[in-house]
Structures are given as structure tokens and as C-alpha cells.
Design an enzyme around this catalytic site. Structure first.
Site, mmCIF file in Angstrom:
data_model
loop_
_atom_site.group_PDB
_atom_site.id
_atom_site.type_symbol
_atom_site.label_atom_id
_atom_site.label_comp_id
_atom_site.label_asym_id
_atom_site.label_seq_id
_atom_site.Cartn_x
_atom_site.Cartn_y
_atom_site.Cartn_z
ATOM 1 N N CYS A 9 -7.151 -2.295 23.391
ATOM 2 C CA CYS A 9 -7.402 -3.486 22.557
ATOM 3 C C CYS A 9 -7.580 -3.102 21.102
ATOM 4 C CB CYS A 9 -8.661 -4.215 23.031
ATOM 5 S SG CYS A 9 -8.522 -5.077 24.608
ATOM 6 N N CYS A 62 -11.279 -2.822 25.203
ATOM 7 C CA CYS A 62 -10.909 -1.533 25.771
ATOM 8 C C CYS A 62 -10.223 -0.709 24.685
ATOM 9 C CB CYS A 62 -10.008 -1.710 26.995
ATOM 10 S SG CYS A 62 -8.284 -2.122 26.602
ATOM 11 N N LYS A 75 -11.421 26.416 30.779
ATOM 12 C CA LYS A 75 -12.649 25.834 30.247
ATOM 13 C C LYS A 75 -13.548 25.282 31.354
ATOM 14 C CE LYS A 75 -11.083 24.701 25.578
ATOM 15 N NZ LYS A 75 -10.813 23.631 24.583
ATOM 16 N N CYS A 108 -3.735 22.611 12.068
ATOM 17 C CA CYS A 108 -5.063 23.038 12.519
ATOM 18 C C CYS A 108 -6.111 22.051 12.027
ATOM 19 C CB CYS A 108 -5.365 24.443 11.993
ATOM 20 S SG CYS A 108 -6.983 25.061 12.510
ATOM 21 N N CYS A 141 -6.829 -4.821 31.916
ATOM 22 C CA CYS A 141 -7.803 -5.323 30.944
ATOM 23 C C CYS A 141 -7.799 -6.845 30.941
ATOM 24 C CB CYS A 141 -7.486 -4.779 29.554
ATOM 25 S SG CYS A 141 -8.567 -5.415 28.247
ATOM 26 N N CYS A 149 -4.046 -8.119 25.089
ATOM 27 C CA CYS A 149 -4.007 -6.669 25.287
ATOM 28 C C CYS A 149 -2.793 -6.277 26.126
ATOM 29 C CB CYS A 149 -5.301 -6.210 25.969
ATOM 30 S SG CYS A 149 -5.393 -4.425 26.242
ATOM 31 N N ASN A 156 -6.940 13.669 21.976
ATOM 32 C CA ASN A 156 -5.604 13.140 21.726
ATOM 33 C C ASN A 156 -5.473 11.722 22.275
ATOM 34 O OD1 ASN A 156 -4.096 13.336 24.576
ATOM 35 N ND2 ASN A 156 -5.357 15.168 24.320
ATOM 36 N N ASN A 162 -3.828 18.429 33.736
ATOM 37 C CA ASN A 162 -3.608 17.458 32.663
ATOM 38 C C ASN A 162 -3.527 16.056 33.264
ATOM 39 O OD1 ASN A 162 -2.813 15.965 30.478
ATOM 40 N ND2 ASN A 162 -0.952 17.144 30.037
#
Length: 399
Positions: free
Chosen positions: A222, A219, A120, A243, A301, A296, A177, A143
Site C-alpha cells: 500500500c 501493508c 549467518k 556499497c 490485502c 492495493c 531489499n 532465499n
């Protein structure tokens, strides 16, 4: 037989060579433009963009060429986002994705069937370079959620700005994801980088964008948007063998909202939304601001929250109102008078025997008028003698 096989192998080798040449070749439609111009001519790709200056929307649009943006995820939302920023003339785009283009992606925007099988980021880089050769395109095909690649991602966004060794100006998350979103969140918290999170629901009829400023707003760890809005665990959304639906319309709208707010942030105009949702079923656009969670799980953070709280907060400017004793309107054609609230109210003198105790009439009722008296008075005023009705009838018959 062997001769035919040799000929076929030669043809295959020739086709492979031609295919590799096509993969490595980049079409250049025009020469690079060193400086943006506001000249209104058909050959100027920036004239409509520079018109934002003339209309006092943006003070200096050409500053966009000094900005570097990282886009993580070059799918339905990410590819359209990259396309829009390229057409806007962004200085540098850094693309992250490890997936390949498939025919199943053709229901979305941007990619074409002849690009099936390409990575891509590679397919996107070729198309974007053809659209606008002025934009620097950098691609990373891995990844980011693995331990080794996360370190590379962390280094890239902190050192790959337009100036060597400088961080990017903005990170845009267009992944689908939970793990990738958490990786981006961790990297941006550690580098103290502002970033936008975006997403489209599994049923393809809603989307959202969230602007995250480490320490100042919540964030992703959080309060993930879908957990807040719909009480859904995002880790269950990306499932093997399931799908998810996708509509190019929802993808395009979400990408448009994302790029619009990114431009407002980069060029300092308008109001940047902290959270903006989109529900396609009833065209509803909710907005909100999420405060960071003091408990958090992300230690960076918590560190950014302490740093933000230690900063001196800007004071709100108090505008002194100038009070004038002069009347606002010099003329008073209708004779209107202002009465103080504590001024005594004149009581009506009308007979209020039929009014309950504690009540008063709102206005003075007119006196009752005797109709017969008013008619006789009218006759007198008209100068006619007083005559009975029978006499008048007799006079009329004799005429």
C-alpha cells in the site's frame, strides 16, 4: 618427498576434522531453567526482567516463553534484534537468511571475526544458544524470494509456532531489499499475520519501524515507508556494486525500537507505534499511522480490508460527568465573587471627554490633588500654627 606430502595431507585432514567438530559443537554455559523466577540473586538471569511485574509495567512477564517470533534477515538489525529477544527470554526464535558472515560485517554488532565464512543463521544460532539455552532456535538458510522457497516460508510461519501446527505470534522483517519485503508482506497478508517492517537508510543516518496489521493499517504494498517519507523508489536502493553505509549506532537504535514495540505487542503493555522513524542528524522521531489503500495491488490485502470493515467496531465509552452544585472551595479569604457573563457591567463615572466614542476607561483615575493644599493640611493636622516662610526663616536665624 611422497612421505612429506602424506604427512601434510594427514595434518590437513586432522585440521578439517577439528574444524568440523568446532562447527557442530555448541557451548552450554548453564542448565536450562524451567520456570522464570523473580528472586533477586546473582545466578538468576531473569530477575531484572521479572522486576517489570513488581513495578506494574507488565502483568505476567513469563508469558513471553509462550511466544514464537520469526526474524527474516540476520544482518545488522536482525542479529541485534535476535540477541535482544534471546536475552529477554522469548520462547522460540525462527531465523531466515541465506547470506554468510564476512569480515565486512564486523562494523556492525553481534558477529565476531572467527565466525567469518559461516552462514549467518548458523553463527547466530550458536551464539544465541550460548547466551540463553532456554530459547528454542530454528534456522532456515534459503532465499525467501524464490517461488519454491516462498512456499516453504509461507508454511513455516503458519505452522511453526510453539504449539505444533500453530502460526508464529509475530514476524519481524529485518531485510535490506525491496523484493524480500514484498515477499514477507505477501506471506503475512495471506496468513493474516501481524508483522513489523524495519529498515535503515542507505546513508546510515536514519531508520524506521512500521507495525502492519493486515486490513487495518497500510501493508507494505500500500505504502512503502521510504516512498511515503522521502518519495524514493525502494527498488533502486539495493544496487550491485554500490556499497551502502552502515553505522552500528543506527542499527542498534533501530533494533531497540523494533524489539521494544514487539515486546509491548506480545506482552500487552504500553502503546505500540504504527510507524516510528528516526533521523540521526537532528534526533527527530516522527510518528504516524497509515491507512490501507483501497486499490492495493495485493489481493489478500484487499480481502483483509473487507474482513476488517465487516468486524463490529468497539464503541467509545462515554464517561458521565458528575456535576455538583456545591462550591469547589468553601473558604473565600480574598472575597472573590463570580459574576455571570450576562451580568450588566457597571460603567465608570469618570470624566471621559477625552476618550474616543465606543471606548471606556479600564479603571477610575484618582482625583488630582493640590500639593500645596495637602502640605498645609498636613501642617494643620500636625498641630502647628500657620506661619509664612519668611517668618520661619527669621525664627531659625535667631536660634
Amino acid at each position: 618427498m611422497s612421505t612429506a606430502i602424506d604427512e601434510l595431507q594427514a595434518i590437513i585432514a586432522e585440521l578439517k576434522t577439528e574444524l568440523e567438530e568446532q562447527k557442530t559443537s555448541t557451548r552450554i554455559a548453564r542448565e536450562r531453567i524451567e520456570r522464570m523466577s523473580a528472586e533477586v540473586v546473582d545466578s538468576n538471569p531473569y530477575s531484572r526482567l521479572m522486576a517489570l511485574q513488581r513495578m506494574n509495567i507488565v502483568k505476567d512477564y513469563e508469558r513471553i516463553r509462550d511466544k514464537a517470533v520469526a526474524i527474516v534477515g540476520v544482518g545488522g538489525v536482525g542479529s541485534v534484534t535476535a540477541d535482544m529477544l534471546t536475552r529477554c527470554g522469548i520462547g522460540k526464535l525462527i531465523l531466515f537468511d541465506y547470506d554468510k558472515v564476512e569480515l565486512a560485517n564486523m562494523n556492525r554488532l553481534f558477529f565476531t571475526p572467527d565466525q567469518a565464512g559461516l552462514s549467518k543463521v548458523e553463527a547466530a544460532a550458536r551464539t544465541l544458544s550460548f547466551i540463553n539455552p532456554d530459547v528454542v532456535i530454528e534456522t532456515h538458510n534459503y532465499n525467501i524470494t524464490t517461488v519454491e522457497n516462498f512456499d516453504k516460508f509461507l508454511t513455516t510461519i503458519s505452522e511453526s509456532g510453539l504449539q505444533k501446527g500453530q502460526p508464529v505470534d509475530l514476524v519481524l522483517s529485518c531485510v535490506d531489499n525491496f523484493e524480500a519485503r514484498m515477499a514477507i508482506n505477501a506471506a503475512c497478508n495471506e496468513n493474516n499475520l501481524n508483522w513489523f517492517e524495519s529498515g535503515v537508510s542507505e546513508n546510515a543516518v536514519s531508520g524506521h519501524i512500521q507495525f502492519i496489521r493486515p486490513g487495518e493499517t497500510a501493508c507494505f504494498a500500500c505504502a512503502p515507508p521510504l516512498v511515503v517519507a522521502e518519495n524514493i523508489d525502494e527498488r533502486t536502493l539495493k544496487r550491485e556494486g554500490v556499497c551502502a553505509a552502515s553505522l552500528p549506532t543506527t542499527m542498534g537504535i533501530t533494533a531497540g525500537l523494533l524489539v521494544q514495540n514487539a515486546l509491548k505487542y506480545l506482552l500487552n503493555f504500553g502503546e505500540v507505534s504504527d510507524y516510528l522513524g528516526y533521523n540521526a542528524l537532528n534526533d527527530f522521531f516522527p510518528k504516524m499511522t497509515l491507512k490501507p489503500n483501497a486499490e492495493c495491488d495485493d489481493r489478500y490485502c484487499l480481502q483483509r480490508q473487507k474482513e476488517f470493515q465487516a468486524r463490529p467496531q468497539p464503541k467509545e465509552q462515554q464517561i458521565d460527568e458528575v456535576v455538583s452544585n456545591e462550591p469547589l472551595h468553601a473558604s473565600n479569604d480574598w472575597g472573590i465573587e463570580l459574576v455571570a457573563e450576562d451580568a450588566p457591567v457597571e460603567q465608570q463615572t469618570t470624566n471621559t471627554t477625552n476618550v474616543a466614542s465606543g471606548l471606556r476607561l479600564a479603571y477610575e483615575a484618582p482625583d488630582k490633588v493640590d500639593v500645596n493644599q495637602s502640605e498645609s493640611a498636613a501642617v494643620v493636622n500636625a498641630g502647628l500654627p500657620e506661619t509664612s516662610l519668611d517668618d520661619l526663616m527669621a525664627q531659625m536665624k535667631s536660634m
